[in-house]
Design a protein around this motif. Structure first.
Motif, PDB file in Angstrom:
ATOM      1  N   PRO A  41       0.805  -1.236   0.000  1.00 46.49           N
ATOM      2  CA  PRO A  41       0.000   0.000   0.000  1.00 46.49           C
ATOM      3  C   PRO A  41       0.832   1.277   0.000  1.00 46.49           C
ATOM      4  N   GLN A  42       2.109   1.192   0.364  1.00 46.28           N
ATOM      5  CA  GLN A  42       2.959   2.377   0.397  1.00 46.28           C
ATOM      6  C   GLN A  42       3.604   2.686  -0.951  1.00 46.28           C
ATOM      7  N   LEU A  43       3.620   1.714  -1.840  1.00 44.29           N
ATOM      8  CA  LEU A  43       4.369   1.863  -3.091  1.00 44.29           C
ATOM      9  C   LEU A  43       3.860   3.042  -3.924  1.00 44.29           C
ATOM     10  N   LYS A  44       2.547   3.186  -4.005  1.00 47.01           N
ATOM     11  CA  LYS A  44       1.997   4.255  -4.858  1.00 47.01           C
ATOM     12  C   LYS A  44       2.393   5.632  -4.356  1.00 47.01           C
ATOM     13  N   TRP A  45       2.553   5.786  -3.056  1.00 50.90           N
ATOM     14  CA  TRP A  45       2.917   7.088  -2.509  1.00 50.90           C
ATOM     15  C   TRP A  45       4.400   7.379  -2.715  1.00 50.90           C
ATOM     16  N   VAL A  46       5.223   6.369  -2.539  1.00 54.37           N
ATOM     17  CA  VAL A  46       6.666   6.542  -2.763  1.00 54.37           C
ATOM     18  C   VAL A  46       6.939   6.886  -4.221  1.00 54.37           C
ATOM     19  N   VAL A  47       6.325   6.132  -5.123  1.00 47.30           N
ATOM     20  CA  VAL A  47       6.534   6.370  -6.551  1.00 47.30           C
ATOM     21  C   VAL A  47       6.010   7.744  -6.958  1.00 47.30           C
ATOM     22  N   SER A  48       4.836   8.106  -6.480  1.00 47.54           N
ATOM     23  CA  SER A  48       4.275   9.410  -6.829  1.00 47.54           C
ATOM     24  C   SER A  48       5.167  10.550  -6.335  1.00 47.54           C
ATOM     25  N   GLY A  49       5.761  10.383  -5.174  1.00 50.22           N
ATOM     26  CA  GLY A  49       6.689  11.390  -4.671  1.00 50.22           C
ATOM     27  C   GLY A  49       7.903  11.540  -5.571  1.00 50.22           C
ATOM     28  N   MET A  50       8.388  10.439  -6.094  1.00 50.56           N
ATOM     29  CA  MET A  50       9.539  10.480  -7.001  1.00 50.56           C
ATOM     30  C   MET A  50       9.168  11.150  -8.317  1.00 50.56           C
ATOM     31  N   VAL A  51       7.990  10.827  -8.841  1.00 51.45           N
ATOM     32  CA  VAL A  51       7.541  11.438 -10.094  1.00 51.45           C
ATOM     33  C   VAL A  51       7.408  12.942  -9.931  1.00 51.45           C
ATOM     34  N   LEU A  52       6.798  13.382  -8.845  1.00 58.17           N
ATOM     35  CA  LEU A  52       6.611  14.815  -8.612  1.00 58.17           C
ATOM     36  C   LEU A  52       7.944  15.518  -8.364  1.00 58.17           C
ATOM     37  N   THR A  53       8.880  14.827  -7.750  1.00 60.51           N
ATOM     38  CA  THR A  53      10.217  15.398  -7.556  1.00 60.51           C
ATOM     39  C   THR A  53      10.890  15.680  -8.892  1.00 60.51           C
ATOM     40  N   GLN A  54      10.731  14.763  -9.846  1.00 61.73           N
ATOM     41  CA  GLN A  54      11.312  14.976 -11.172  1.00 61.73           C
ATOM     42  C   GLN A  54      10.610  16.101 -11.918  1.00 61.73           C
ATOM     43  N   PHE A  55       9.314  16.251 -11.739  1.00 63.46           N
ATOM     44  CA  PHE A  55       8.618  17.380 -12.361  1.00 63.46           C
ATOM     45  C   PHE A  55       9.123  18.706 -11.777  1.00 63.46           C
ATOM     46  N   LEU A  56       9.354  18.716 -10.470  1.00 63.72           N
ATOM     47  CA  LEU A  56       9.922  19.912  -9.845  1.00 63.72           C
ATOM     48  C   LEU A  56      11.316  20.192 -10.396  1.00 63.72           C
ATOM     49  N   ALA A  57      12.097  19.123 -10.576  1.00 61.87           N
ATOM     50  CA  ALA A  57      13.439  19.276 -11.138  1.00 61.87           C
ATOM     51  C   ALA A  57      13.383  19.849 -12.554  1.00 61.87           C
ATOM     52  N   CYS A  58      12.372  19.470 -13.332  1.00 58.87           N
ATOM     53  CA  CYS A  58      12.210  20.016 -14.686  1.00 58.87           C
ATOM     54  C   CYS A  58      12.066  21.528 -14.642  1.00 58.87           C
ATOM     55  N   TYR A  59      11.320  22.007 -13.673  1.00 60.12           N
ATOM     56  CA  TYR A  59      11.157  23.451 -13.500  1.00 60.12           C
ATOM     57  C   TYR A  59      12.481  24.106 -13.104  1.00 60.12           C
ATOM     58  N   LEU A  60      13.228  23.452 -12.231  1.00 53.56           N
ATOM     59  CA  LEU A  60      14.451  24.052 -11.699  1.00 53.56           C
ATOM     60  C   LEU A  60      15.594  24.073 -12.707  1.00 53.56           C
ATOM     61  N   PHE A 201       7.610  20.480 -22.429  1.00 56.55           N
ATOM     62  CA  PHE A 201       8.271  21.323 -23.426  1.00 56.55           C
ATOM     63  C   PHE A 201       7.560  22.668 -23.578  1.00 56.55           C
ATOM     64  N   TYR A 202       6.237  22.645 -23.551  1.00 55.96           N
ATOM     65  CA  TYR A 202       5.454  23.872 -23.724  1.00 55.96           C
ATOM     66  C   TYR A 202       5.726  24.874 -22.594  1.00 55.96           C
ATOM     67  N   PHE A 203       5.790  24.388 -21.368  1.00 53.90           N
ATOM     68  CA  PHE A 203       5.936  25.299 -20.230  1.00 53.90           C
ATOM     69  C   PHE A 203       7.393  25.640 -19.936  1.00 53.90           C
ATOM     70  N   TRP A 204       8.309  24.683 -20.114  1.00 50.69           N
ATOM     71  CA  TRP A 204       9.679  24.894 -19.640  1.00 50.69           C
ATOM     72  C   TRP A 204      10.746  24.717 -20.710  1.00 50.69           C
ATOM     73  N   GLY A 205      10.390  24.367 -21.931  1.00 52.04           N
ATOM     74  CA  GLY A 205      11.368  24.300 -23.006  1.00 52.04           C
ATOM     75  C   GLY A 205      12.045  22.953 -23.158  1.00 52.04           C
ATOM     76  N   LEU A 206      13.128  22.947 -23.926  1.00 52.12           N
ATOM     77  CA  LEU A 206      13.806  21.708 -24.311  1.00 52.12           C
ATOM     78  C   LEU A 206      14.685  21.126 -23.205  1.00 52.12           C
ATOM     79  N   LYS A 207      15.303  21.976 -22.405  1.00 51.48           N
ATOM     80  CA  LYS A 207      16.290  21.488 -21.442  1.00 51.48           C
ATOM     81  C   LYS A 207      15.711  20.474 -20.444  1.00 51.48           C
ATOM     82  N   PRO A 208      14.509  20.667 -19.902  1.00 47.36           N
ATOM     83  CA  PRO A 208      13.961  19.630 -19.011  1.00 47.36           C
ATOM     84  C   PRO A 208      13.746  18.283 -19.715  1.00 47.36           C
ATOM     85  N   ILE A 209      13.384  18.309 -21.006  1.00 43.08           N
ATOM     86  CA  ILE A 209      13.219  17.057 -21.746  1.00 43.08           C
ATOM     87  C   ILE A 209      14.564  16.352 -21.874  1.00 43.08           C
TER      88      ILE A 209
END
Length: 329
Positions: A41-60, A201-209
């Protein structure tokens, strides 16, 4: 190019994989292990946290210079993306939501796939089932390198290059060894991934991709975590085809190092595999094991007896209910 490697052929055996018989022996002695089977039951929360961390990294990373894009892709994003591929590995066994909600597991794997940058999860599931059921079987287990890989990547320099290209071989080898028709889930996986990439790509450009895809490629190439690719099934000791690793990198790889235990009990989530080792210690303590994935990579490159050919292969007689590998859907 270096000294030619010592092995010139795979290690052929004519026995069944050891995991089936050991599973029966362990369950006969420790039936309580069955209680560990099921979803985490914890797996979905751990994975979702990792996915959101990478989205934040895309912004940074959107305004960083290219050298820092690749630096963080290797040191940070590559670790997370490689870990997410191992989460997808766990999810492929339906441990995120259980067997009764199999489709939820497939859709959740697509969510875990988003930071990887390229569609991966649906195809992985299709081939990974064969890897467990037909471990080492010629033409069925696409985890085994091709004859050409074994023949060509036989010197230290070439083996190092082979490690760097591991993501490419893992993606293309199934299409050569055991091609299967593209299914609906794979199409959905590709569409969802493309939409995600376009939004980034639309919001943050090529570098995050580039950050995401470079992290996936570099993190699955010559990287300390990538030692698990070699550690799991390459024959470091004659006659032994699966090995476990109990070191600290298991903390960020969903315990994929407990690989002997995983093949014995693939329906047990990675988070509970240490409990399998603890309960059935007498079955695992004396088996060969690795202590360092970095050392595994070093030995793979510089030990002449180890290379793409250092795998156990076996023949398999088809039952009436089974089709040839090229006909599987």
């Amino acid at each position: 190019m270096g000294k030619t490697g010592g092995r010139g052929e795979f290690e052929w055996v004519y026995t069944d994989q050891p995991h089936t018989s050991r599973r029966k022996e362990i369950l006969a002695k420790h039936p309580e292990i069955k209680s560990l089977m099921g979803h985490d039951p914890q797996l979905k929360w751990v994975v979702s946290g990792m996915v959101l961390t990478q989205f934040l990294a895309c912004y940074l990373v959107q305004d960083l210079s290219w050298k820092w894009i690749f630096f963080w892709a290797y040191c940070f994003g590559g670790c997370i993306n490689h870990s997410l591929t191992l989460a997808i590995h766990d999810i492929s066994h339906n441990v995120a939501f259980g067997n009764k909600l199999a489709k939820w597991n497939r859709w959740f794997a697509m969510w875990a796939n988003l930071p990887i940058g390229l569609p991966y999860s649906a195809s992985f599931k299709k081939y990974h089932v064969d890897h467990h059921r037909y471990l080492g079987v010629d033409q069925w287990d696409v985890d085994i390198p091709t004859d050409w890989e074994g023949w060509f990547f036989c010197t230290p320099a070439r083996k190092l290059f082979w490690l760097f290209l591991q993501p490419l071989f893992y993606a293309l080898r199934p299409l050569v060894v055991n091609p299967k028709p593209v299914g609906q889930l794979e199409v959905q996986n590709a569409v969802v991934q493309l939409i995600s990439d376009l939004i980034i790509f639309y919001f943050w450009g090529l570098k995050p991709i580039v950050y995401l895809i470079a992290g996936s490629v570099l993190g699955m190439g010559i990287h300390p975590i990538s030692g698990h690719f070699i550690a799991e099934h390459y024959m470091f000791l004659k006659g032994h085809e699966t090995y476990s690793y109990y070191g600290p990198l298991n903390l960020i790889t969903f315990n994929v190092g407990y690989h002997m235990e995983h093949h014995d009990f693939p329906s047990i989530p990675g988070s509970k595999l240490p409990q399998v080792k603890q309960i059935a210690a007498e079955f695992y303590d004396d088996l060969p094991q690795h202590t360092s994935w970095t050392r595994v990579l070093w030995d793979f490159v510089f030990d002449d007896s180890i290379g793409p050919y250092a795998r156990i292969k076996r023949e398999y007689k088809l039952s009436r209910r089974e089709k040839k590998p090229t006909d599987l859907d």
